[in-house]
Each structure stands twice: as structure tokens, then as C-alpha cells.
Enzyme design. Structure first.
Site, PDB file in Angstrom:
ATOM      1  N   GLY A   3      25.176 -44.795   1.094  1.00 16.09           N
ATOM      2  CA  GLY A   3      23.825 -45.262   0.927  1.00 16.09           C
ATOM      3  C   GLY A   3      23.170 -44.537   2.646  1.00 16.09           C
ATOM      4  CB  SER A   4      22.655 -45.783   5.788  1.00 18.00           C
ATOM      5  OG  SER A   4      21.807 -46.618   5.574  1.00 18.00           O
ATOM      6  N   PRO A  27      27.014 -45.446  -4.907  1.00 17.19           N
ATOM      7  CG  PRO A  27      28.053 -46.175  -7.073  1.00 17.19           C
ATOM      8  CD  PRO A  27      27.519 -44.929  -6.257  1.00 17.19           C
ATOM      9  CG  ASP A  39      17.613 -50.988  10.336  1.00 17.63           C
ATOM     10  OD1 ASP A  39      17.395 -51.712  11.081  1.00 17.63           O
ATOM     11  OD2 ASP A  39      17.404 -50.953   9.280  1.00 17.63           O
ATOM     12  CD  GLU A  46      11.188 -39.863   1.962  1.00 16.75           C
ATOM     13  OE1 GLU A  46      10.623 -39.710   3.071  1.00 16.75           O
ATOM     14  OE2 GLU A  46      10.738 -39.208   0.955  1.00 16.75           O
ATOM     15  N   GLY A  47      15.884 -43.266   4.243  1.00 19.13           N
ATOM     16  CA  GLY A  47      16.441 -43.428   5.694  1.00 19.13           C
ATOM     17  C   GLY A  47      15.908 -44.673   6.105  1.00 19.13           C
TER      18      GLY A  47
HETATM   19  S1  MYA Z   1      16.406 -40.623  -0.935  1.00 17.29           S
HETATM   20  C1  MYA Z   1      17.835 -41.220   0.049  1.00 17.29           C
HETATM   21  C2  MYA Z   1      17.408 -41.081   1.525  1.00 17.29           C
HETATM   22  N1  MYA Z   1      18.882 -41.403   1.985  1.00 17.29           N
HETATM   23  C3  MYA Z   1      18.873 -41.243   3.447  1.00 17.29           C
HETATM   24  O1  MYA Z   1      17.927 -40.737   3.976  1.00 17.29           O
HETATM   25  C4  MYA Z   1      20.174 -41.105   4.058  1.00 17.29           C
HETATM   26  C5  MYA Z   1      20.073 -41.603   5.570  1.00 17.29           C
HETATM   27  N2  MYA Z   1      21.262 -40.865   6.155  1.00 17.29           N
HETATM   28  C6  MYA Z   1      21.299 -39.847   7.026  1.00 17.29           C
HETATM   29  O2  MYA Z   1      20.088 -39.129   7.294  1.00 17.29           O
HETATM   30  C7  MYA Z   1      22.226 -39.254   7.608  1.00 17.29           C
HETATM   31  O3  MYA Z   1      23.572 -39.637   6.750  1.00 17.29           O
HETATM   32  C8  MYA Z   1      22.633 -39.540   9.247  1.00 17.29           C
HETATM   33  C9  MYA Z   1      23.683 -38.504   9.697  1.00 17.29           C
HETATM   34  C10 MYA Z   1      21.517 -39.121   9.880  1.00 17.29           C
HETATM   35  C11 MYA Z   1      22.848 -41.030   9.293  1.00 17.29           C
HETATM   36  N3  MYA Z   1      18.023 -32.992  10.244  1.00 17.29           N
HETATM   37  O4  MYA Z   1      27.637 -35.966  11.358  1.00 17.29           O
HETATM   38  P1  MYA Z   1      26.323 -36.184  11.410  1.00 17.29           P
HETATM   39  C12 MYA Z   1      23.296 -32.574  10.777  1.00 17.29           C
HETATM   40  C13 MYA Z   1      19.056 -31.922  10.392  1.00 17.29           C
HETATM   41  O5  MYA Z   1      25.726 -36.593  12.384  1.00 17.29           O
HETATM   42  P2  MYA Z   1      26.368 -38.244   9.504  1.00 17.29           P
HETATM   43  C14 MYA Z   1      15.380 -41.967  -1.065  1.00 17.29           C
HETATM   44  O6  MYA Z   1      15.408 -43.079  -0.337  1.00 17.29           O
HETATM   45  C15 MYA Z   1      23.965 -32.838  12.063  1.00 17.29           C
HETATM   46  O7  MYA Z   1      23.278 -32.228  13.035  1.00 17.29           O
HETATM   47  N4  MYA Z   1      20.181 -31.943  10.649  1.00 17.29           N
HETATM   48  O8  MYA Z   1      26.018 -36.787   9.805  1.00 17.29           O
HETATM   49  C16 MYA Z   1      14.236 -42.001  -1.913  1.00 17.29           C
HETATM   50  C17 MYA Z   1      25.122 -31.955  11.920  1.00 17.29           C
HETATM   51  O9  MYA Z   1      25.134 -30.711  11.832  1.00 17.29           O
HETATM   52  P3  MYA Z   1      26.107 -29.625  12.553  1.00 17.29           P
HETATM   53  C18 MYA Z   1      20.813 -33.237  10.394  1.00 17.29           C
HETATM   54  O10 MYA Z   1      27.072 -39.092  10.529  1.00 17.29           O
HETATM   55  C19 MYA Z   1      12.978 -42.179  -1.487  1.00 17.29           C
HETATM   56  C20 MYA Z   1      25.402 -32.540  10.330  1.00 17.29           C
HETATM   57  O11 MYA Z   1      24.078 -32.723   9.858  1.00 17.29           O
HETATM   58  C21 MYA Z   1      20.213 -34.369  10.326  1.00 17.29           C
HETATM   59  O12 MYA Z   1      26.782 -38.059   8.148  1.00 17.29           O
HETATM   60  C22 MYA Z   1      11.769 -42.123  -2.501  1.00 17.29           C
HETATM   61  C23 MYA Z   1      26.211 -33.816  10.161  1.00 17.29           C
HETATM   62  O13 MYA Z   1      25.554 -34.802  10.943  1.00 17.29           O
HETATM   63  C24 MYA Z   1      18.912 -34.332  10.131  1.00 17.29           C
HETATM   64  N5  MYA Z   1      17.977 -35.359   9.895  1.00 17.29           N
HETATM   65  O14 MYA Z   1      24.920 -39.064   9.627  1.00 17.29           O
HETATM   66  C25 MYA Z   1      10.613 -41.519  -1.494  1.00 17.29           C
HETATM   67  N6  MYA Z   1      21.066 -35.483  10.093  1.00 17.29           N
HETATM   68  O15 MYA Z   1      27.314 -29.911  11.593  1.00 17.29           O
HETATM   69  C26 MYA Z   1       9.371 -41.630  -2.304  1.00 17.29           C
HETATM   70  C27 MYA Z   1      22.228 -34.773  10.356  1.00 17.29           C
HETATM   71  O16 MYA Z   1      25.536 -28.408  12.327  1.00 17.29           O
HETATM   72  C28 MYA Z   1       8.376 -41.328  -1.163  1.00 17.29           C
HETATM   73  N7  MYA Z   1      22.031 -33.543  10.494  1.00 17.29           N
HETATM   74  O17 MYA Z   1      26.510 -30.251  13.908  1.00 17.29           O
HETATM   75  C29 MYA Z   1       7.039 -41.566  -1.444  1.00 17.29           C
HETATM   76  C30 MYA Z   1       5.828 -41.283  -0.261  1.00 17.29           C
HETATM   77  C31 MYA Z   1       4.739 -40.997  -0.845  1.00 17.29           C
HETATM   78  C32 MYA Z   1       4.205 -39.608  -0.949  1.00 17.29           C
HETATM   79  C33 MYA Z   1       2.940 -39.483  -1.637  1.00 17.29           C
HETATM   80  C34 MYA Z   1       2.959 -38.306  -2.572  1.00 17.29           C
HETATM   81  C35 MYA Z   1       1.674 -37.653  -2.952  1.00 17.29           C
END
Ligand code: MYA
Length: 641
Positions: free
Chosen positions: A209-210, A206, A452, A448-449
Site C-alpha cells: 500500500g504505502s 495486498p 502521513d 494517491e499517497g
Molecule cells: S494510486 C496509489 C497511490 N500509492 C502511493 O502513492 C504510494 C505511496 N508510496 C510512495 O510514494 C513510496 O513508496 C514512498 C517511497 C514515497 C513511500 N518522486 O527507497 P525509496 C525515488 C521521485 O525512498 P520507498 C491511488 O491511490 C527515490 O529518490 N522519486 O522508496 C489511486 C529513490 O531513487 P534513487 C521518488 O522507501 C488514486 C527511489 O525512488 C519518489 O519504497 C486515485 C526509491 O526510493 C517521488 N515521489 O518509498 C486518484 N519517491 O534510487 C484519483 C521515491 O535514484 C484522483 N523516489 O535514489 C482524482 C483527482 C481529481 C482529478 C480531477 C480530474 C479532472
């Protein structure tokens, strides 16, 4: 993006953290203004000193933030499948296609809230629940490129069903596949790959999210150290109501190297069978109704310590990497959806007579169809570029994967919307099937993010890298003798740019001759992009992280530049291989590059020109007025005083 993210980003923004950046251009000029004798002496030392290099990245997108174009990942267009791999792929692809075409009815499945049991069983039998799981764990053993072709088929058939499949394997058990130890893989993958068990990915809460890092679920080690006790809840979990196996992210207390106790995120493999795991009812949603979405509750769930995934405290990185590795699959499914829409639109336009002619003969419809084709071509080119690079072992693909998800989901929305427009009243009716696609598509710009957040992720990560590039240069300036080569390269680049002689990194040698002018547009865009990033870093320093109006414009420019480079690369390969569609592709790429480079120019001007910056300031003020009023703040036209 929340302030929290900015604050956290700031923490990780090592480059800009301590010192104020000095504009390297100025430093370079002062370095050049040394006494002639000294310069001569330094030049004579040149051969002996090691030519230091600025930090290198293999990611094309990362490199453009420093005004460079590392083309290792983008030329030539990846051609990764061997004949054997094509054959293996066809063994899954052909029956899947047959099943989607002949058995599965998306409209009926939507009404039932799920695909019928027979369809699901057939998909399991043909390996569709374990596409990328190695065969030793009973999976189909496909690579990312092969997987993309199947994700494309599912997007072409039914996005609701695609989400069921994707939530299971693209994120649900991907953590086990990527980070699980041998015991965990042996124990869980065979059941998951065959679909005997279903998986889901439990990150969102809750209040998280992002801002995924702010999650509150908590797992505490039992006094005897044998298990963790998990409490908390997750929301909007795809497959949450059906799953047997959950990849759960929760806070755990950890002792840092300084002996301090801190809470860090850890990933766990949780079985419903552990007890204490319950799910809420299937959520009522706008679209993807064929898939299940539910809350998941954990109450004193006992997780054996051997079910910790990866290292304690490393869960946030695991979550991010799972998401990074799955995003190209969204691009693939969007590409399939667009193909379906385009086929429906062309079929309709070829048959619909109005004003005495097929509507396909009207310029209005022709432009729409052509633009739909460009959107699909770009998405497909991005998807297979990213998948191909992943298959070649690249580990630097997170920015490109995020871009393919953002571009693909917006392109598909546009294409579906135009399809409905072309079909007119028919498009608005349920039985045509496009209305369902539009409802299904809406979530792809959110989950999946959100797009924005991913735009900010692309811009901030790229800027962070560019910042470190500039910092290296600053360091080099402290010892110019030892770093003469690097300083000379950089200063030449800047001097040429300053006097307008730089045409940017040359890309023309990589493309077919007919596309050379288009490649020159990319070079120009990259140079302007790098210069704008540098300008913004100089102007705002670390405060750049709060300038979201500008960060979005940088991200949009990066997306446009990526769309140009991937399509140039792909069309060049088509020309070289003499594909029948080569000329058609060249025509598309010319339009793509002309239009995208103009948008890049506009976006970059908006980051620098005082007139445009004033517009952005006004937009900020306008929004503030609305927030104060909790709605529109201008007077109604009929009000007199
Ligand atoms: S699942 C839920 C999806 N949720 C999200 O995607 C959440 C979005 N939020 C974020 O990604 C993060 O909170 C953000 C970072 C990016 C905003 N790669 O202090 P930080 C590292 C690698 O900046 P925050 C769903 O939706 C960063 O370097 N590392 O983090 C279901 C740092 O590292 P260090 C990364 O301010 C979908 C540490 O993390 C990345 O909290 C169903 C902390 O960073 C990254 N990307 O915000 C889908 N980001 O400590 C079905 C950060 O070493 C699909 N870091 O410096 C269906 C498709 C069809 C398929 C077909 C199949 C056959």
C-alpha cells in the site's frame, strides 16, 4: 512509514551514509581561527579562486531545509495562460459547467453507482477524458493550469465523478503520456483521450500500500524473448472494473551492471484484450460510490515486449513520477469542493434566523466562514503555483505537489465539517448534499499517497538535500583556500544566526509594502526551520530517519511556510494588478502568516526543547502501553481495585 521504507530511505541517504556529520558551525569557527598571515594570504588569493557554490535547488521547499529561500519558483505568482489558452480553455470549461449544473445530479449518480451514460458520453465528446493529451492524439491539448481549472469544476460538482475522470487521465494513462515512446502514444492515446477506452493505474497490492516498493506482481520474459508473462493481483484499483488499458507495475528479473540477477520494478501497458485479465466486483465503499473500485487479477497475461513502458527496471520511478505529476489535480478538485461548501454555508447563514437574527451576524459563524475562506485560498494558491511552475517547465515540484495534496485534502475536510456544523441538522441530512461530500472527501487523505506518508516524504527528501548541503560544506572545509567565498558566506550566516542578528533571507522586496511584516515572519520561520534541520542532523545523524515524531513536525512547518509564501506571492500580484479583491486577499494573508508562523515556531520548539521532547517520549510510551493491551490500558472509572 514502514521500517522497510526507512531501510530503503537509508540506502538512498547517501549523504549521511558513510561519514558522521560534523557540525559545520564548529568547523567554520576553527577555519576562522587561522593565523592572521595565512588568512591574509588566502584573502589575496580570493580573486583567482573560483567561488564554489553549495548545491542549488529551484524548489522553494527543498531550499528551506538548508535555511535558504530560493524564490525563483514562488515570485512572481505564475501567470501562465495566454489569451488563446484562456479561449481554448473556455471551449471545454463552459459546456462542462453547464453539464455539471444542469444535467448531472450527484445524489442520483451515487445511488446508481455511476454517472448516467449520457453524461459520460457528453464528457467524452467535449474532451474531458483527454484534457492534457496533445491534439495530434485527439486530446484537448491543455496544460496543467488549464487542467487544474477543470479538475476544480469536477470537485465542485461531484468527487465520485472526479475520481472516474482522474483515475483515467491523472494516473491511468499518464505513464503513456509522460514515458511512452511514439509508437505507444500513437497506438493508445487517441482511444484513451476520446474515452473510447478507459484506463487505470495498477500499483497497490495486498502487501504493497504505502510501501509501494514491496509489490509482488511478477512478469517474466518468455524463452523466445517476444513477451512477458504477468501474474499477480492488484487491489482497490479506481476504474479497475471498467478499464480496457492498465498501467501495471510488476517485478521483473534484471541483470545488474555487476552481472548479478535482481528483481526490479518495470511498468507495462496491459490490454484487457490480451486475455488473463479479470476484475472483481465493484467495492462497497464509504464514499466516491459514483466511481468504480475493484481488484484486478492477472493470470499468465502475455504482454508483448513492445508494451514495456520506459526502461526495464525503471518502473518504480515511473510510478512515483506519475503520482508526483498528478497530485496538484487533487489540490484543484479540493479547492472546487471547498468553494461549493462555502457557497452552501454562506447561503444558509444568510437566510437562517435564530435568536431573532440571521446566524451570519454571529461572531461564531463569522469566524468559521472566514477560516473556511483562508483554507480555500491557501489550497487554490498552492495548486495554481504548482501547476504554473510545471507549465513553465520546472522538474522540481514533487515536494510542493505533495504539500498541495496534503493541505488541500485536510483543508477540504475541515471546510466540509464546518459547513455541516453551520447547517446543523440540515447538514446531516442527505438531501442537502454535504453529507455525501464528507463521505467522498475521506478517501482524499488516504489515496494517491496517504498524507502521513507524504509528510514523511517531504521531510526526508528535504533533509536528504540539506544533508548534501552540509556535506558539500564539509568537503569545502578540506580545501578552504579554494572555497573561501562559500565558507565565508556560510560562516557569516551562522555567526549572525548564533548571536540572534539574522533576520533570515529577505523577502520583503518581493511583496507589496503592506505585506512586508508578513514576509518578515516567513523569513524568520525559514531561518528557524533551517537551523532546526541542522540541529537535528547534528544530533541524530542518519538516525533522524527513525524520528517520525520530529519528521512530522518538520513537515508541518514546511507546509505552513509554503502556505505563507504562496499566498504572499498571490496577494502581491493582486495588489499590483489592482484586482477588486486585493484588499480582501491582503487581509487573509495577514491572518494566514500570523497564525502559520506561530505554528511553525511551536513545531520547531517541539523538536528542540527538552520539555517538549519529553512530551513526545511520553506519547511514545503511552502508545506502547496501548499496543501491549491491544486497546486502552487505563482502568475504567467504576473499577475500585
Ligand atoms: S494510486 C496509489 C497511490 N500509492 C502511493 O502513492 C504510494 C505511496 N508510496 C510512495 O510514494 C513510496 O513508496 C514512498 C517511497 C514515497 C513511500 N518522486 O527507497 P525509496 C525515488 C521521485 O525512498 P520507498 C491511488 O491511490 C527515490 O529518490 N522519486 O522508496 C489511486 C529513490 O531513487 P534513487 C521518488 O522507501 C488514486 C527511489 O525512488 C519518489 O519504497 C486515485 C526509491 O526510493 C517521488 N515521489 O518509498 C486518484 N519517491 O534510487 C484519483 C521515491 O535514484 C484522483 N523516489 O535514489 C482524482 C483527482 C481529481 C482529478 C480531477 C480530474 C479532472
Amino acid at each position: 512509514m514502514s521500517t522497510m521504507m526507512s531501510v530503503r530511505f537509508l540506502r538512498h541517504f547517501n549523504v549521511l551514509k558513510s561519514t558522521k556529520l560534523v557540525y559545520p558551525h564548529m568547523r567554520l569557527m576553527s577555519a576562522q581561527a587561522q593565523p592572521l598571515e595565512q588568512v591574509k594570504e588566502e584573502k589575496s588569493n580570493k580573486r583567482e579562486v573560483k567561488k564554489e557554490k553549495l548545491p542549488e535547488t529551484n524548489s522553494f521547499i527543498m531550499s528551506i531545509f538548508s535555511g535558504q529561500a530560493n524564490v525563483n519558483q514562488v515570485f512572481p505568482y505564475p501567470d501562465v495562460l495566454t489569451e488563446d489558452q484562456v479561449e481554448t480553455l473556455n471551449m471545454v470549461r463552459e459546456p462542462t459547467l453547464k453539464l455539471f449544473n444542469e444535467m448531472h445530479d450527484p445524489l442520483v449518480a451515487e445511488l446508481n453507482g455511476k454517472a448516467d451514460d449520457k453524461t459520460i458520453q457528453m464528457l467524452k465528446d467535449m474532451g474531458s477524458f483527454g484534457l492534457m493529451v496533445p491534439t495530434k492524439y485527439e486530446g484537448a491539448g491543455l496544460n496543467n493550469t488549464q487542467y487544474a481549472t477543470l479538475a476544480e469544476l469536477s470537485g465542485q460538482s461531484d468527487l465520485g465523478l472526479a475520481v472516474t475522470l482522474g483515475a483515467h487521465q491523472s494516473i491511468g494513462y499518464k505513464g503513456i503520456l509522460l514515458f511512452g515512446n511514439e509508437k505507444q502514444k500513437d497506438k493508445y492515446l487517441p482511444d484513451l483521450a476520446t474515452g473510447r477506452k478507459t484506463a487505470c493505474f495498477c500499483l497497490t497490492e495486498p502487501s504493497a500500500g504505502s510501501d509501494a516498493g514491496s509489490l509482488r506482481c511478477k512478469a517474466v520474459l518468455s524463452p523466445d524473448g517476444s513477451h512477458y508473462i504477468l501474474n499477480g493481483s492488484k487491489i482497490w484499483i479506481s476504474n479497475g472494473g471498467l478499464a480496457d488499458i492498465f498501467t501495471v507495475f510488476a517485478r521483473t528479473p534484471v541483470i545488474t551492471s555487476s552481472g548479478e540477477e535482481k528483481e526490479k520494478v518495470t511498468a507495462f501497458i496491459v490490454e484487457r484484450a490480451f486475455g488473463g485479465v479479470t476484475s472483481g466486483p465493484d467495492e462497497k465503499k464509504m464514499g466516491i460510490k459514483t466511481s468504480n473500485t475493484a481488484h484486478v487479477y492477472f493470470e499468465n497475461v502475455k504482454i508483448p515486449v513492445e508494451n514495456v513502458l520506459g526502461e526495464i527496471g525503471n518502473g518504480f520511478k515511473i510510478a512515483m513520477n506519475v503520482l508526483n505529476s498528478g497530485r496538484f489535480g487533487m489540490g484543484a478538485s479540493m479547492s472546487g469542493t471547498m468553494k461549493l461548501c462555502i457557497a452552501k454555508a454562506t447561503d444558509f447563514a444568510n437566510n437562517r434566523i435564530q435568536f431573532g437574527d440571521k446566524i451570519a451576524s454571529f461572531g461564531t459563524i463569522q469566524e468559521k466562514i472566514a477560516r473556511m475562506a483562508l483554507a480555500q485560498y491557501i489550497t487554490e494558491s498552492m495548486t495554481y503555483m504548482v501547476a504554473g511552475n510545471m507549465d513553465k517547465g520546472s522538474t522540481e515540484f514533487q515536494l510542493e505537489a505533495a504539500i498541495s495534496k496534503v493541505f488541500g485534502s485536510e483543508a477540504a475536510w475541515f471546510v466540509c465539517d464546518e459547513t455541516i456544523q453551520i447547517l446543523g441538522g440540515s447538514g446531516y441530512m442527505r438531501e442537502t448534499g454535504v453529507e455525501k461530500i464528507m463521505r467522498d472527501l475521506r478517501i482524499f487523505r488516504i489515496f494517491e499517497g496517504t498524507n502521513d506518508i507524504l509528510r514523511l516524504f517531504v521531510a526526508l527528501t528535504g533533509i536528504q538535500n540539506a544533508g548534501s548541503h552540509l556535506k558539500e560544506l564539509q568537503k569545502a572545509m578540506k580545501n578552504p583556500v579554494a572555497n573561501l567565498g562559500m565558507i565565508f558566506d556560510e560562516s557569516t550566516k551562522r555567526v549572525f544566526r548564533a548571536v540572534g542578528l539574522s533576520s533570515g533571507p529577505s523577502l520583503t522586496e518581493f511583496v507589496s509594502p503592506e505585506l512586508a511584516p508578513s514576509a518578515a515572519l516567513v523569513s524568520k520561520s525559514v531561518t528557524n526551520f533551517g537551523a532546526t534541520v541542522e540541529h537535528l542532523l547534528f544530533k541524530y545523524n542518519k538516525k533522524i530517519i527513525h524520528e517520525q515524531f520530529l519528521l512530522n513536525r518538520l513537515a508541518n512547518s514546511a507546509i505552513d511556510i509554503y502556505s505563507m509564501i504562496v499566498t504572499l506571492s498571490r496577494a502581491t500580484r493582486s495588489v499590483q494588478k489592482n484586482f477588486p479583491s486585493a484588499q480582501h486577499e491582503v487581509n487573509m494573508v495577514k491572518v494566514i502568516c500570523n497564525e502559520a508562523s506561530s505554528r511553525v515556531h511551536q513545531n520547531l520548539v517541539a523538536c528542540r526543547s527538552s520539555e517538549k521532547l519529553n512530551d513526545l517520549k511520553n506519547l511514545k510510551k503511552i502508545s506502547e502501553s496501548l499496543f501491549v493491551n491491544n486497546g486502552v490500558s487505563h482502568r475504567h472509572p467504576i473499577e475500585r481495585d
